[in-house]
Design an enzyme around this catalytic site. Structure first.
Site, PDB file in Angstrom:
ATOM      1  N   HIS A 176     -10.728  -7.771   4.593  1.00  0.00           N
ATOM      2  CA  HIS A 176     -10.664  -8.608   5.800  1.00  0.00           C
ATOM      3  C   HIS A 176     -10.855 -10.070   5.441  1.00  0.00           C
ATOM      4  O   HIS A 176     -11.530 -10.391   4.469  1.00  0.00           O
ATOM      5  CB  HIS A 176     -11.731  -8.181   6.821  1.00  0.00           C
ATOM      6  CG  HIS A 176     -13.095  -8.047   6.227  1.00  0.00           C
ATOM      7  ND1 HIS A 176     -13.493  -6.924   5.538  1.00  0.00           N
ATOM      8  CD2 HIS A 176     -14.146  -8.892   6.189  1.00  0.00           C
ATOM      9  CE1 HIS A 176     -14.735  -7.070   5.113  1.00  0.00           C
ATOM     10  NE2 HIS A 176     -15.149  -8.272   5.481  1.00  0.00           N
ATOM     11  N   PHE A 177     -10.262 -10.908   6.243  1.00  0.00           N
ATOM     12  CA  PHE A 177     -10.530 -12.341   6.176  1.00  0.00           C
ATOM     13  C   PHE A 177     -11.390 -12.702   7.366  1.00  0.00           C
ATOM     14  O   PHE A 177     -11.068 -12.355   8.508  1.00  0.00           O
ATOM     15  CB  PHE A 177      -9.231 -13.157   6.236  1.00  0.00           C
ATOM     16  CG  PHE A 177      -8.483 -13.175   4.938  1.00  0.00           C
ATOM     17  CD1 PHE A 177      -8.699 -14.182   4.000  1.00  0.00           C
ATOM     18  CD2 PHE A 177      -7.571 -12.182   4.640  1.00  0.00           C
ATOM     19  CE1 PHE A 177      -8.022 -14.187   2.797  1.00  0.00           C
ATOM     20  CE2 PHE A 177      -6.891 -12.175   3.437  1.00  0.00           C
ATOM     21  CZ  PHE A 177      -7.119 -13.181   2.509  1.00  0.00           C
ATOM     22  N   HIS A 178     -12.505 -13.392   7.096  1.00  0.00           N
ATOM     23  CA  HIS A 178     -13.279 -14.002   8.173  1.00  0.00           C
ATOM     24  C   HIS A 178     -12.584 -15.294   8.567  1.00  0.00           C
ATOM     25  O   HIS A 178     -12.133 -16.061   7.704  1.00  0.00           O
ATOM     26  CB  HIS A 178     -14.686 -14.373   7.678  1.00  0.00           C
ATOM     27  CG  HIS A 178     -15.533 -13.210   7.296  1.00  0.00           C
ATOM     28  ND1 HIS A 178     -16.462 -12.662   8.152  1.00  0.00           N
ATOM     29  CD2 HIS A 178     -15.615 -12.502   6.146  1.00  0.00           C
ATOM     30  CE1 HIS A 178     -17.082 -11.665   7.528  1.00  0.00           C
ATOM     31  NE2 HIS A 178     -16.589 -11.540   6.316  1.00  0.00           N
TER      32      HIS A 178
HETATM   33  P1  5GP Z   1     -18.207  -8.615   4.947  1.00  0.00           P
HETATM   34  O1  5GP Z   1     -19.708  -8.733   4.854  1.00  0.00           O
HETATM   35  O2  5GP Z   1     -17.737  -7.274   4.431  1.00  0.00           O
HETATM   36  O3  5GP Z   1     -17.448  -9.772   4.373  1.00  0.00           O
HETATM   37  O4  5GP Z   1     -17.891  -8.667   6.485  1.00  0.00           O
HETATM   38  C1  5GP Z   1     -17.913  -7.576   7.338  1.00  0.00           C
HETATM   39  C2  5GP Z   1     -17.984  -8.118   8.727  1.00  0.00           C
HETATM   40  O5  5GP Z   1     -17.661  -7.084   9.625  1.00  0.00           O
HETATM   41  C3  5GP Z   1     -19.378  -8.648   9.115  1.00  0.00           C
HETATM   42  O6  5GP Z   1     -19.282 -10.011   9.477  1.00  0.00           O
HETATM   43  C4  5GP Z   1     -19.793  -7.746  10.265  1.00  0.00           C
HETATM   44  O7  5GP Z   1     -20.464  -8.458  11.269  1.00  0.00           O
HETATM   45  C5  5GP Z   1     -18.456  -7.224  10.764  1.00  0.00           C
HETATM   46  N1  5GP Z   1     -18.552  -5.902  11.369  1.00  0.00           N
HETATM   47  C6  5GP Z   1     -19.199  -4.814  10.865  1.00  0.00           C
HETATM   48  N2  5GP Z   1     -19.028  -3.753  11.685  1.00  0.00           N
HETATM   49  C7  5GP Z   1     -18.261  -4.176  12.714  1.00  0.00           C
HETATM   50  C8  5GP Z   1     -17.742  -3.527  13.876  1.00  0.00           C
HETATM   51  O8  5GP Z   1     -17.943  -2.341  14.138  1.00  0.00           O
HETATM   52  N3  5GP Z   1     -16.994  -4.290  14.723  1.00  0.00           N
HETATM   53  C9  5GP Z   1     -16.727  -5.610  14.468  1.00  0.00           C
HETATM   54  N4  5GP Z   1     -15.976  -6.263  15.364  1.00  0.00           N
HETATM   55  N5  5GP Z   1     -17.181  -6.250  13.376  1.00  0.00           N
HETATM   56  C10 5GP Z   1     -17.950  -5.533  12.512  1.00  0.00           C
END
Ligand code: 5GP
Ligand code: ZN
Length: 141
Positions: A102-104
């Site tokens: 994913h991209f934030h």
């Molecule tokens: P990472 O830490 O892997 O870069 O980002 C994962 C992101 O996914 C986090 O910012 C977290 O808040 C988001 N996230 C985790 N579970 C869910 C979910 O069930 N729904 C949504 N919309 N975001 C999620």
């Protein structure tokens, strides 16, 4: 289309879990992050499961970047942030916690103090929905 039944983002793509959707096309989906770092924090993902930048096909990541750009432009039009970060983390050491690429898309404000590794804090879903409607209205075709 690859689907991992244990992956939370695959469940969102399949409609088995809810999300606050911003945009979708055949290959990608964009929705609000439930633990927003700043108002408007969103995620762009490929619909087909790929763990990280090392696993994903070139075409799929290109489509995801295209969607991230669309959402960044809409967030800028809707929220007028001073800047926007597009952040992709691959691997736990890089801060990845959901293992579906994913991209934030993170709207930024001068002096907001955000750093690369953060502790998630649940957002207010009504407020997330309100901001999502502003961004959605600015998504270009
Ligand atoms: P990472 O830490 O892997 O870069 O980002 C994962 C992101 O996914 C986090 O910012 C977290 O808040 C988001 N996230 C985790 N579970 C869910 C979910 O069930 N729904 C949504 N919309 N975001 C999620
Ligand atoms: Zn997945």
């Amino acid at each position: 289309m690859s689907h991992d039944p244990n992956c939370i983002f695959c469940k969102i793509v399949a409609g088995a879990l809810p999300c606050t959707k911003l945009y979708e096309d055949a290959a990608t989906l964009a929705f609000m992050d439930i633990n927003p770092l700043n108002p408007g924090h969103a995620l762009a993902i490929p619909k087909s499961h790929a763990k990280d930048v090392f696993a994903i096909e070139e075409e799929a990541i290109a489509a995801t970047v295209k969607t991230a750009r669309k959402v960044a432009r809409a967030a800028r039009a809707a929220l007028s942030p001073a800047g926007v970060n597009l952040l992709q983390s691959s691997g736990p050491a890089a801060g990845q916690s959901v293992f579906h690429l994913h991209f934030h898309i993170i709207p930024r404000h001068t002096g907001d103090g955000l750093r690369f590794n953060w502790t998630p804090v649940p957002g207010d879903m009504a407020e997330i929905g309100r901001v999502a409607a502003l961004i959605r209205a600015k998504i270009e075709a």
